[in-house]
Structure formats: C-alpha cells, structure tokens
Design a protein around this motif. Structure first.
Motif, short mmCIF file in Angstrom:
data_model
loop_
_atom_site.label_atom_id
_atom_site.label_comp_id
_atom_site.label_asym_id
_atom_site.label_seq_id
_atom_site.Cartn_x
_atom_site.Cartn_y
_atom_site.Cartn_z
N PHE A 221 1.22 -1.00 -0.31
CA PHE A 221 -0.07 0.23 0.59
C PHE A 221 0.39 1.57 -0.11
O PHE A 221 0.47 2.48 -0.68
N ASN A 222 2.13 1.30 0.19
CA ASN A 222 3.23 2.28 0.78
C ASN A 222 2.81 2.90 -0.88
O ASN A 222 3.18 4.10 -0.90
N CYS A 223 3.66 1.96 -2.01
CA CYS A 223 4.80 2.35 -2.60
C CYS A 223 3.09 2.93 -3.41
O CYS A 223 3.19 4.04 -4.72
N HIS A 224 2.21 1.63 -3.54
CA HIS A 224 0.75 1.84 -4.29
C HIS A 224 -0.09 3.62 -4.61
O HIS A 224 -0.58 4.02 -4.62
N SER A 225 0.16 3.43 -3.33
CA SER A 225 -1.12 5.08 -2.72
C SER A 225 0.18 5.92 -3.16
O SER A 225 -0.08 7.41 -3.83
N TYR A 226 1.76 5.81 -3.06
CA TYR A 226 2.25 7.41 -3.49
C TYR A 226 2.88 6.97 -4.93
O TYR A 226 2.02 8.22 -5.14
N ALA A 227 2.09 6.54 -5.42
CA ALA A 227 2.08 5.98 -7.14
C ALA A 227 1.08 6.30 -7.57
O ALA A 227 0.82 6.79 -8.41
N ASN A 228 0.03 6.40 -6.97
CA ASN A 228 -1.14 6.89 -6.29
C ASN A 228 -2.04 5.49 -8.37
O ASN A 228 -2.52 5.48 -9.24
N VAL A 229 -1.67 4.59 -7.86
CA VAL A 229 -2.07 2.85 -8.55
C VAL A 229 -2.63 2.21 -7.90
O VAL A 229 -3.45 2.23 -6.33
N LYS A 230 -4.04 1.86 -7.73
CA LYS A 230 -5.08 0.99 -7.18
C LYS A 230 -5.24 -0.46 -8.19
O LYS A 230 -6.56 -0.43 -9.64
N PRO A 231 -4.42 -1.04 -7.99
CA PRO A 231 -4.26 -2.81 -8.39
C PRO A 231 -5.93 -3.07 -7.84
O PRO A 231 -6.19 -3.10 -6.88
N LYS A 232 -5.72 -4.30 -8.66
CA LYS A 232 -7.74 -4.63 -8.12
C LYS A 232 -7.99 -5.51 -8.04
O LYS A 232 -8.20 -6.97 -7.57
N CYS A 233 -5.96 -6.70 -7.35
CA CYS A 233 -6.10 -7.76 -6.93
C CYS A 233 -6.49 -7.78 -5.45
O CYS A 233 -6.77 -9.37 -5.56
N TRP A 234 -6.96 -6.44 -4.47
CA TRP A 234 -7.71 -7.12 -3.15
C TRP A 234 -8.69 -7.25 -3.20
O TRP A 234 -9.85 -7.67 -2.75
N ASN A 235 -9.75 -6.89 -4.74
CA ASN A 235 -10.74 -7.26 -5.05
C ASN A 235 -11.66 -8.30 -4.44
O ASN A 235 -12.71 -8.74 -4.17
N CYS A 236 -10.88 -9.66 -4.95
CA CYS A 236 -10.89 -11.78 -4.22
C CYS A 236 -9.36 -11.47 -3.53
O CYS A 236 -10.13 -12.24 -2.79
N HIS A 237 -8.37 -11.42 -3.68
CA HIS A 237 -7.65 -12.44 -2.94
C HIS A 237 -7.96 -10.89 -1.42
O HIS A 237 -8.25 -10.02 -1.29
N LEU A 238 -7.01 -12.04 -0.55
CA LEU A 238 -7.46 -10.99 0.82
C LEU A 238 -6.21 -10.36 1.19
O LEU A 238 -5.33 -10.65 0.85
#
Lengths: 130, 259, 365
Positions: A107-124
């Motif tokens: 989350f640190n990097c993803h929120s920094y880079a403002n990307v929203k991967p969809k992995c957690w729609n299904c994966h925990l």
C-alpha cells in the motif's frame, strides 16, 4: 437542564472532532503539495537471498511477474518458479507476502504512485488479515 | 473406502511431496494469507494425463444433511445471498425430477422421488460453457476440470444458458457483503464475474480430496482419476450401474450417480 | 463535412437537446448499475438474459438488414435505390453501434471488454459475432462516409469504396446467421433449439429493417423535404413484404412445434405481423399513406416484440436449465439505460442524416 448540558457537550464534541478532522486533512494536503521532494516510503529490510529477483528488477516489473505467474498457474498448472540462482518458489501472492510481511508493503508504494491494482477485489489484502 | 482413497492419493503424490521439500528451502510461510502449501505436482502437468471424476452414491445421501454443501461453500467463500434471484451455489441438493429431467424411467419409486440428488458442475469432457466463452475465461484444464479464470471473465453470462445443468452463478453484486464466515485460505470472487464449482482444484494441488468428499459422513462420494485403470473410481464405475445427467446432449459429464 | 451536422434550425436543436437529456438520464442509470452491479436489473439466476440482450438481438437484425439495399443497388444495379444507399448504411452504423453498447451494458465487467480481443476464443460464436459486428460497423461507416464525400465533391466514388461495400455483404449475413446459431446452440434453453431460427432471424431482420428504412425516408421527406423517391420506397416495401410473409409463416410454424402459443406477447406479434403484411400486400390498402405508415410501424413492432418479449424473455420463461420458472421484468434502471442507448443511437443517426441531407441539398441547389 441536564439534557441541555448533554446536548451542548455533544455539540462541543462534534465541533472539536470536525476541527481536528479539518486539521488532519490539511496536513495531508500539505503533504501532497510537496510530493516531488517526498522520499520513497520505507519498507522493512528483506533478506534478498530469498528474493525471486533483485529488488530493482522487482520494483519495476513485479506486476508483469505476478501476471505471468497468474497466467501460468491458472492456465497451465505450472506452479513452481525457478529463480536465477536455482532456488524454487511457489507462484503465489502468498509467497511474496510471506517474506514481505509488512502490512503496508503494497500500500505504501501504491498510494504514493496513486495506482489502484485490483488484486484485493478477490484476494485477501494484507490490510485485512487478522 | 475412505482410507483406500487416501492411500491412493498419497501413493500418487509421494513423489511430489519429496520434490516439494526442495521447494520448502526457498519458502518461508511466515505470514498466513492464502497459504502457500507446496504443490503436490512439482512439474508442469501433462495435458490429458489425468481426468478427475466423481461418483455419488445417492443411496447413502441422507435427508436433511447439508454437510458437503456447507463445507464446500465455507471453504470457497461462497456468498450466501438469500433471495433466489441472486443465489450463488457451487453444490446443492435437488430432486430426482430436476436432476434427471430427461431420464426415461419416469415411474420411479416414492423413495427415489423423495431422495436428494446433489447438483454440481459436471466438468464435462465436451463442455458447452467453455465453447461459448468469448475470452476463454471458462476453460478446460489439463486434468479435465472446467475452471473459470476470474481474472479474465468479462461477465457476459453466455455460459449460464449454455450449461444444461444450471451450474454457473453470476455475481449480481459484491459477494463480499454476503460471506458469512470468511476463510483466508481461498480468495473470494468480485462483482460481475461468473463462478462455479472447481472440483476443488485448490485442494487437489495440496493432495487433499475435494471438500464435499471429505465432509460427507456417509462416504457417499468416490473421487479419483478416471484415466487410471486401478483407481478407486474406476473400480466403483466398473462394479456399479451409474447414471450421468442428460447424457443425450453428448456433454460427457465427469460426475456419475448410483441410483 | 461533419460541420454540417452543427448547423440546423430550431426544431433540429430541440430534438438534439431532447435526445441529450435522455442520454444523460441513461448514463446516470448506468452509473448506478456500475456501482451496485447488475443486481439493479430484473435479471437473475434463471433469467440471465434480459431487455439488453433483447435490444441487441433486434438491432443486430436492423443493422444487418441495411445490406439488402447495398446488395440491390451495387450488385443488382437497381438505380432507384441510389438515394437510399447512404441512409441505409448510416442506419446500419447506428444500429451496430447501439448493439455494441447493449453488449457492454449487459456485461458484469465492462472494463475488461478488450479481453475479447486480447484473449479471443476462436471456438466461441460470441467472439465471432462481436468480431463481425465491429467489422460491419467499420465497413458501413467507411463506405457510407466515402460515398457521401464523393457526392459532396461531385465525383463518382472510388473503386475501393465499392470493394468495402461488397465486403459488408457477407459480414451482414454472417451476423444474422451466427447470432441465430449462437442462440440455437444454447443447450440450456429448449425454445431456441431449432434450425429455423437462423432463417427467421434473416427474414425478420429484413422485414423490420426495410420497414424502418421506409419510415426514415418518409420522416426525412416530412422534416427536410429531401425525398428518396417513391420508387425506392416501393422497392423497400416489396422486400419488407416478402420477408414479412416468410417471417410470419415460420413464426406460425413455430406456434405449432414449440411453446410459443403459451405466450400472449407472441400472439400479439403474430397478429400484427399478419395484419401489416396483408396491408402491404394489397395495392388498394397500400395506396393510403396512413395505412402504409401504420403497416410499416406495425411490422417493426411485431419483430421487436418477437425478438424481445418472445425470444429472449419467453425463452427463459419456458423451463430454464433447472426446470423452474422465474418471471423476468425489467427494472426502471434497466429501462433508463435502454432509452439512453436508443437515444444515443438516434442522435448519431440524426447527425449523420443531417450531413446527408445537407450534401444532397447543396448538390441539387
């Protein structure tokens, strides 16, 4: 009378809460304003001997690696990844997160880079683990 | 019978487990997400070598017992939407009339009419659902399992009427709102994709039998590789008269019923 | 040329604003559907197809039928259709676009729509149907626009335009046939399991498409004074009549062989189909403008009801895979989306026709 007291206390509490929320939001806004100087978020130290590839490669290509893993596991049943140094890994999100077990690792990097991967729609998501 | 099945599994997988020890050296399961249990089959599987199949002895299936359904739905985070319109099911109990609507013997005994028959994906050899899927998200695996690739499904729902057994369910809304007791070992699905029974491919890879097979207190299920002439399922298939659902459609189901 | 669509009188703009409003309400309904999922529709476990797929089935036919005009004009050299060809092509463009929008509206994960191109399954008829549809959309738009451009410049269209137009002919027949075979091949729904479905798709598509085209040319004559010609309408009416006769005959046969007779909507479709075909067939009745327009409208309506209420919804009413019956009724959200997509298609068609009429008026004046 007491009811009056209570309600005025309540109003006071709401006002304090709103003010602090406003302050917090403003702090974030200030943070955003200077993103160019912001250092990369720190992540916990990792034993790189157990990584599937050098960190620099993974930083740039982890999404391709995960996509390739997903494809070969789901479509071909090929579940074992053999790294350059010969060590073997199971192709799984769990393999990555087993080592990178900081909850905020993704989350640190993803929120920094403002990307929203969809992995957690299904994966925990690691954020949701008990 | 149960023990024999297990033995068969262990025999088949012993080699894989030894190979798996090598994998263990590179794997630290410190963190329990979807747990990275070692794959039993270390190498890339050979397509067509295995064909998983299931025999359900309906004589053993007890009225009122829902253990297989509960176990399956719990293990795979199947949401429990109550309204019929949005219901999602991987395995469920049904009547003779609904499971075998085209069976020629319509004058069956009262007992059979009242008996429960389990419905689940038949993992057909000639599966209409995989044929119609425009993206190949519903596809036939190397081991005969008809699997849905939830990463790829566009939610066009053509597979639903394509399946003559009604085995596919669509996620009309976010399934996570209706998962009663979520497990961390298996992912959920998301709003807008189709889902169905996966013959427990997630458990097979760990060397376990499917959840429904394991959960049944009456041992009504036999599960195994139909391509292996000495497997349990072959013995059961050869020594019993079995029925498939709607065989006239030529879908060649992998699920058989002993009536 | 496109700038000609931006110059119009008061009623043109009122019409456009009206359509934009409907498109906007459709968008807001669609936004709701995206957010909450397809749970906001009336579809469900047993009725996994609804009004979106019904519109798709109807519009595929309308799109494909336009090729009849192309076919008659370019291969059979029927010069009286010259003024109608571009209109037909643009009708195909609008109908094909609407079809595609209905496909996307019906998807659970429309953000992944390109998976159909990235991971095509060549065994899937759905894939081929969508591929042909996009090809047809492209050929119709390109050849129609190029023909109009040539007319604008006062030169005959280049040879490649004709080639592209020829290419659209097999595509159109492919769309109608593949869609029908696709439906007929769904083992879960018994009602569609018949070879006559493909023939009926083509017949009903031609009937409805040609009738709609007649209505469009009449509307153009009323509103802009541009007349495609009485002879052209006679030709179109002839095709519509013959196709309509074939359609009601086959539909009648299906009343005997299948469970259509249980569905009141199908009776409605059959009866107005027969009435409209009779009017179009008899010269005495056809001569009256009112009856002629009424018959064309009824023919379109008959096919629309047959394709939506009858084929899609009826198919699912009659025991679905599990042998149980669940009635389907569209929700208001669904209806708003449907109206929105129709309005968007109509808007595109209006704009394209505006350009057509402007070019033709320029050339004549």
């Amino acid at each position: 009378m007491e009811v009056m007291m209570k309600s005025s206390k309540f109003i006071l509490m709401v006002a304090v809460a709103a003010l602090s929320l406003f302050a917090v939001l403003n702090v974030f806004r200030n943070g955003e304003a200077e993103t160019s100087q912001k250092p990369l978020p720190s992540v916990s130290a990792i034993d790189s001997t157990k990584c599937i590839a050098p960190a620099s490669f993974m930083r740039a290509n982890h999404m391709q690696v995960l996509h390739a893993w997903e494809k070969s596991v789901v479509r071909e049943g090929d579940r074992v990844h053999i790294a350059a140094n010969g060590s073997r890994f199971q192709k799984s999100l769990g393999t990555c997160l087993g080592c990178h077990n900081n909850r905020l690792f993704c989350f640190n990097c993803h929120s920094y880079a403002n990307v929203k991967p969809k992995c957690w729609n299904c994966h925990l998501s690691p954020m949701e683990t008990p | 019978m149960m023990n024999e099945q297990r033995r068969e599994f262990i025999k088949k997988t012993a080699l894989g487990v030894f190979a798996g020890l090598g994998v263990a050296s590179g794997l630290v399961p410190a963190f329990s997400l979807e747990k990275t249990a070692l794959p039993v089959w270390d190498e890339k599987p050979v397509p067509g070598k295995i064909r998983w199949g299931m025999v359900i002895d309906t004589r053993q299936c007890k009225e009122g017992c829902q253990q297989c359904v509960t176990a399956c739905h719990h293990e795979h985070n199947v949401p429990a939407f109550k309204n019929r319109k949005e219901e999602i099911r991987w395995i469920w109990k049904n009547s003779y009339k609904n499971v075998f609507p085209t069976a020629t013997n319509s004058a069956v005994s009262k007992e059979i009419q009242n008996r429960s028959f389990l419905s689940l994906c038949n993992h057909c050899a000639d599966s209409p659902c995989t044929q119609i899927c425009p993206t190949g998200a519903t596809f036939k695996r190397w081991d005969g399992i008809v699997e849905i690739d939830y990463h790829r499904c566009v939610g066009c729902r053509f597979c639903i009427p394509a399946c003559p057994y009604g085995s596919l369910s669509f996620n009309w809304q976010d399934p996570r709102t209706a998962i009663v007791d979520p497990v961390t070992a298996y992912p959920t699905r998301e709003q807008g994709v189709v889902e169905k029974c996966n013959f427990c491919s997630d458990r097979l890879v760990k060397g376990l039998l499917p959840a429904c097979v394991d959960a049944c207190p009456e041992q009504a299920f036999t599960f195994g590789d139909m391509n292996d002439p000495v497997s349990d399922i072959r013995v059961v298939l050869e020594s019993n008269v079995t029925m498939q659902r709607k065989p006239e459609l030529g879908t060649k189901p992998s699920v058989f019923y002993i009536i | 040329m496109i700038e000609k669509a931006l110059k119009g009188n008061r009623s043109y703009w009122i019409w456009i604003v009206f359509l934009v409003t409907l498109v906007a309400s459709g968008l807001s309904a669609y936004y709701q559907q995206r957010w909450f999922g397809l749970t906001v529709t009336g579809m469900g476990r047993e009725a996994s197809f609804g009004i979106y797929t019904a519109q798709l089935t109807f519009l595929l036919g309308v799109a494909a039928s336009a090729v009849m005009v192309v076919f008659s004009f370019s291969l059979r050299r029927q010069k009286e259709l010259a003024k109608t060809v571009i209109i037909a092509l643009f009708m195909a463009v609008s109908a094909a676009l609407m079809s595609m929008l209905f496909v996307v509206a019906d998807m659970g994960k429309p953000d992944r729509v390109l998976n159909i191109i990235f991971f095509p399954n060549p065994r899937s008829l759905v894939f081929w149907d969508l591929l042909l549809l996009s090809g047809y959309l492209a050929t119709s738009l390109i050849s129609g626009w190029a023909m109009l451009g040539a007319e604008h410049k006062g030169v005959p269209p280049s040879a490649w335009v004709t080639s592209v137009m020829y290419l659209s002919i097999p595509l159109a027949f492919g769309i109608a046939t593949i869609s029908a075979v696709l439906y007929a091949g769904l083992p879960g729904i018994n009602l569609w399991l018949t070879a006559v479905l493909a023939i009926r798709f083509i017949a009903s598509a031609l009937a409805a498409g040609m009738a709609l085209l007649i209505l469009v040319t009449l509307m153009l004559k009323e509103t802009t004074g541009f007349d495609a010609g009485k002879e052209a309408r006679e030709k179109l009416a002839m095709v519509a009549t013959y196709a309509g006769i074939a359609n009601v005959l086959l539909l009648g046969v299906q009343f005997i062989t299948t469970t259509y007779s249980n569905l009141p909507w199908m009776w409605f479709s059959l009866i107005i189909g027969v009435v409209s075909v009779t009017i179009l067939l008899l010269p005495a009745l056809r001569k009256s403008q009112l009856l002629f327009v009424g018959a064309c409208t009824a023919l379109v309506l008959s096919v629309w009801v047959d394709k939506s209420a009858g084929l899609m919804i009826g198919g699912e009413l009659v025991p679905a895979p599990l042998g149980s019956i669940v009635a389907y009724a569209p929700t208001s959200t669904e209806l708003f989306v449907v109206v929105g997509i129709w309005s968007l298609g109509t808007m595109l068609f209006t704009a394209l026709l505006k350009v057509v009429v402007a070019v033709k008026v320029d050339n004549e004046g």
